[in-house]
Write an enzyme that holds these catalytic residues in place. Structure first.
Site, short mmCIF file in Angstrom:
data_model
loop_
_atom_site.label_atom_id
_atom_site.label_comp_id
_atom_site.label_asym_id
_atom_site.label_seq_id
_atom_site.Cartn_x
_atom_site.Cartn_y
_atom_site.Cartn_z
N GLY A 25 0.83 -1.24 -0.49
CA GLY A 25 -0.52 -0.01 0.16
C GLY A 25 1.31 1.35 0.20
CB SER A 26 0.13 4.94 0.23
OG SER A 26 -0.70 5.20 1.05
CD GLU A 28 2.38 -1.09 3.29
OE1 GLU A 28 2.03 -0.60 2.20
OE2 GLU A 28 2.63 -0.66 4.55
CD GLU A 47 -3.31 -7.35 4.14
OE1 GLU A 47 -4.14 -8.33 3.00
OE2 GLU A 47 -3.25 -6.26 3.24
CG HIS A 70 -1.69 -1.07 2.95
ND1 HIS A 70 -0.58 -0.15 2.98
CD2 HIS A 70 -2.10 -0.80 3.17
CE1 HIS A 70 -1.36 0.87 3.24
NE2 HIS A 70 -2.17 0.60 2.67
CG HIS A 282 -8.73 -29.77 20.16
ND1 HIS A 282 -8.92 -29.79 18.36
CD2 HIS A 282 -9.87 -29.28 20.49
CE1 HIS A 282 -10.46 -29.76 18.05
NE2 HIS A 282 -10.51 -28.48 18.72
N GLY A 403 -4.17 -23.93 14.26
CA GLY A 403 -5.92 -25.13 14.17
C GLY A 403 -6.63 -23.35 13.40
N1 TPP Z 1 -11.69 -20.03 11.47
C1 TPP Z 1 -11.14 -20.40 11.19
C2 TPP Z 1 -9.78 -18.62 11.02
N2 TPP Z 1 -10.33 -21.21 11.56
C3 TPP Z 1 -10.98 -22.86 12.64
N3 TPP Z 1 -10.75 -23.49 12.78
C4 TPP Z 1 -12.54 -22.49 12.19
C5 TPP Z 1 -12.97 -21.07 11.29
C6 TPP Z 1 -13.21 -23.33 13.24
N4 TPP Z 1 -13.67 -25.06 12.42
C7 TPP Z 1 -12.59 -25.36 12.66
S1 TPP Z 1 -12.91 -27.01 11.32
C8 TPP Z 1 -14.13 -26.31 10.74
C9 TPP Z 1 -13.91 -24.88 10.74
C10 TPP Z 1 -15.01 -24.23 10.62
C11 TPP Z 1 -14.27 -26.87 9.46
C12 TPP Z 1 -13.55 -26.54 7.68
O1 TPP Z 1 -14.45 -27.26 7.03
P1 TPP Z 1 -13.08 -28.26 5.83
O2 TPP Z 1 -12.65 -26.89 5.61
O3 TPP Z 1 -14.34 -28.49 4.58
O4 TPP Z 1 -13.11 -29.28 6.54
P2 TPP Z 1 -13.71 -30.46 7.03
O5 TPP Z 1 -14.17 -30.78 8.77
O6 TPP Z 1 -14.91 -30.90 6.24
O7 TPP Z 1 -12.81 -32.00 7.11
#
Ligand code: TPP
Length: 530
Positions: A25-26, A28, A47, A70, A282, A403
């Site tokens: 952006g500007s 940078e 990003e 940016h 988890h 995750g």
């Molecule tokens: N947003 C982000 C940035 N990260 C996350 N982990 C989630 C939301 C919550 N989340 C964990 S698993 C999942 C979500 C939305 C489902 C992902 O679906 P997909 O990629 O289609 O894979 P599947 O579970 O169907 O195998």
């Protein structure tokens, strides 16, 4: 008199940071002014994608990478993947352009007085130099700090009017030649103590984590396991693959719950954890930390992880160094009963679409070349993925360590850039694809040999399993109708194919090694129930 810009480019050259991952952006543009011909600018169209491309590149090369974002908005867009980079201890120098110094306090457009607070807590350190002349030294500090163990992202905010300023050459003269290294070996006493405990154990077990997935440690872990005749687990929620998955001593991935870990380690009197926090759980399934009679010692680079653990001893040290020391300390181990091999699940042959996920992964293991690098961001079927993988070399698998979705697709771009000779296959959920989709453009423009395999189950499969586990009913937002990954790829200029037959699956996967550029395969899969 050299300028801040000239001095900075000289330093970046000295540090091997000649690839800039960015979205400009500007704020940078003054940094990018007269961009030197020996540098490469890798443009990402969002990003989040930029950060993950740099992360994949740094993890695959084992070297730090440079990111230029940016202002506050660009840095904010990158935060999700910054969390992944923090969790995977990726050495990144993350920079963002700041407004001209005279304008920062005025609430001007693209000025952020709190810029250094923005990336907290996902960084090791954030800094905005007090003077333009301090920019080179601040970047030097950022580079060394990012690289020192435990490695991780650092952030430097760079006001746009600093670049044309003069530096005092004497002040910056020593920066390029400095070498800053951590010496992470254990003392002889400590080595003798650890070796004694391992030799004295009647049933030792190893648990390996991402820090052991490099060229120095990978083979040494195998050697130690074989010498001890000890079973080896991969630590829970693995972002990397630190042990060959077809080795007879490999027992699989520890389950990501307190009770699950304890159940798996029953019968072992000493657990040596190498390069993993204890532990990244988890799902909350309480229980004893360890079975009665089991002791644990963790060796790893992260003092915070060592201090944080609720049980076990810890040694903060370099995993490869300690592995070497242990192997020298006891050339022969007492003979122990052979470890029974893990029961490998049957590898079903795919029949027709929609395919069970395990059939797709079994097919990948059969036909993908041995030097393939996988990026996985398909969440509902990680168990099946790990069950069938055949990975035998370091730096062969990358998964979002925090995750956070949106890592996988662009990380594959960075992994491919790191070594265009190793084919890359990114396994993405149809949900995951959307979070990092902008990376397709960079892959296409750079002609990188990546196969994006989109597993289409029509929803957020992993969340469907969690709904059942958590006793949740009627949750909205779990279905994803109306997405066409092949057409999405076409919009970014990538060839795509929808896989409908087992034969097509086998033949398309098999040419992953001979690609001239990226492509996307949409593979319909059945839903997993856990
Ligand atoms: N947003 C982000 C940035 N990260 C996350 N982990 C989630 C939301 C919550 N989340 C964990 S698993 C999942 C979500 C939305 C489902 C992902 O679906 P997909 O990629 O289609 O894979 P599947 O579970 O169907 O195998």
């Amino acid at each position: 008199v050299p300028t801040v810009r000239e001095t900075t480019y000289d330093l970046l050259r000295a540090w091997g940071l000649t690839t800039v991952f960015g979205n400009p952006g500007s704020n940078e543009l003054p940094f990018l002014d007269g961009f030197p011909a020996d540098f490469r600018y890798v443009l990402g169209l969002h990003e989040g994608a930029v950060l993950a491309m740099a992360d994949g590149y740094a993890q695959a090369t084992g070297r730090p990478a440079l990111v230029n974002l940016h202002s506050a908005a660009g840095l904010g867009n990158a935060m999700g993947n910054l969390a992944n980079a923090r969790a995977s201890h990726t050495p990144l120098v993350v920079t963002a352009g700041q407004q001209a110094r005279a304008m920062i306090g005025l609430g001007s457009v693209l000025a952020e007085p709190g810029m250094t607070r923005l990336p907290e807590p996902q960084i090791k350190w954030a800094f905005e130099p007090a003077r333009a002349q301090d920019v080179p030294r601040a970047l030097s500090e950022a580079f060394h700090l990012a690289t020192l163990p435990p490695a991780g992202p650092v952030f430097v905010s760079l006001p746009l009017d600093d670049w044309a300023q003069d530096v005092n050459a004497d002040e910056v003269a020593h920066l390029a030649g400095r070498r800053v290294r951590a010496a992470g070996a254990a003392t002889p006493d400590l080595v003798a103590e650890l070796a004694g405990r391992l030799q004295g154990a009647s049933a030792p077990a190893l648990v390996v984590g991402p820090e052991a997935d490099d060229e120095r440690s990978f083979g040494l872990v195998v050697e130690l396991a074989e010498r001890l005749q000890a079973p080896v687990w991969t630590a829970p929620t693995p972002p990397r693959c630190p042990f060959p998955t077809r080795h007879p001593l490999w027992q699989g991935v520890l389950p990501p719950s307190i009770a699950g870990v304890s159940e798996c380690l029953t019968g072992y009197d000493l657990v040596l954890v190498l390069g993993a926090p204890v532990f990244r759980y988890h799902a909350y399934r309480p229980g004893p930390w360890l079975p009665a009679g089991t002791e644990l010692v963790a060796v790893g680079a992260d003092p915070h992880a060592a201090a944080r653990a609720a049980f076990g001893d810890a040694v903060v040290a370099d995993v490869a160094a300690v592995l070497g020391q242990l192997l020298d300390a006891f050339p022969a181990a007492p003979s122990r009963a052979a470890v029974p091999s893990r029961e490998r699940p049957a590898a079903p042959a795919p029949e027709a679409a929609p395919f069970p996920a395990d059939a797709v992964f079994a097919q990948m293991a059969r036909v993908l070349p041995p030097d393939v690098r996988l990026v996985n961001e398909s969440t509902s079927n990680t168990t099946q993925f790990w069950a069938h993988l055949d990975l035998r070399r370091p730096r062969s698998l990358f998964f979002p360590a925090a995750g956070g979705l949106g890592f996988g697709l662009p990380a594959a771009v960075g992994v491919a850039l790191a070594d265009p000779h190793r084919p890359v296959v990114a396994v993405l959920g149809d949900g995951a694809l959307q979070y990092g989709v902008a990376g397709l453009w960079t892959a296409g423009q750079l002609g990188l040999p990546i196969t994006f395999v989109v597993l289409r189950n029509g929803g957020y499969g992993a969340l469907r399993s969690f709904v059942a586990q958590l006793g949740v009913t009627d949750a909205p937002g779990l279905d994803l109708p109306g997405l066409d990954a092949v057409q999405i790829a076409a919009g970014y200029g990538l060839p795509g194919e929808r896989i409908t037959s087992a034969e097509q699956l086998a033949t398309t996967l098999a040419c992953a090694a001979s690609l001239q550029g990226p492509r996307l395969l949409e593979v319909p899969i059945t839903a997993e129930t856990r």
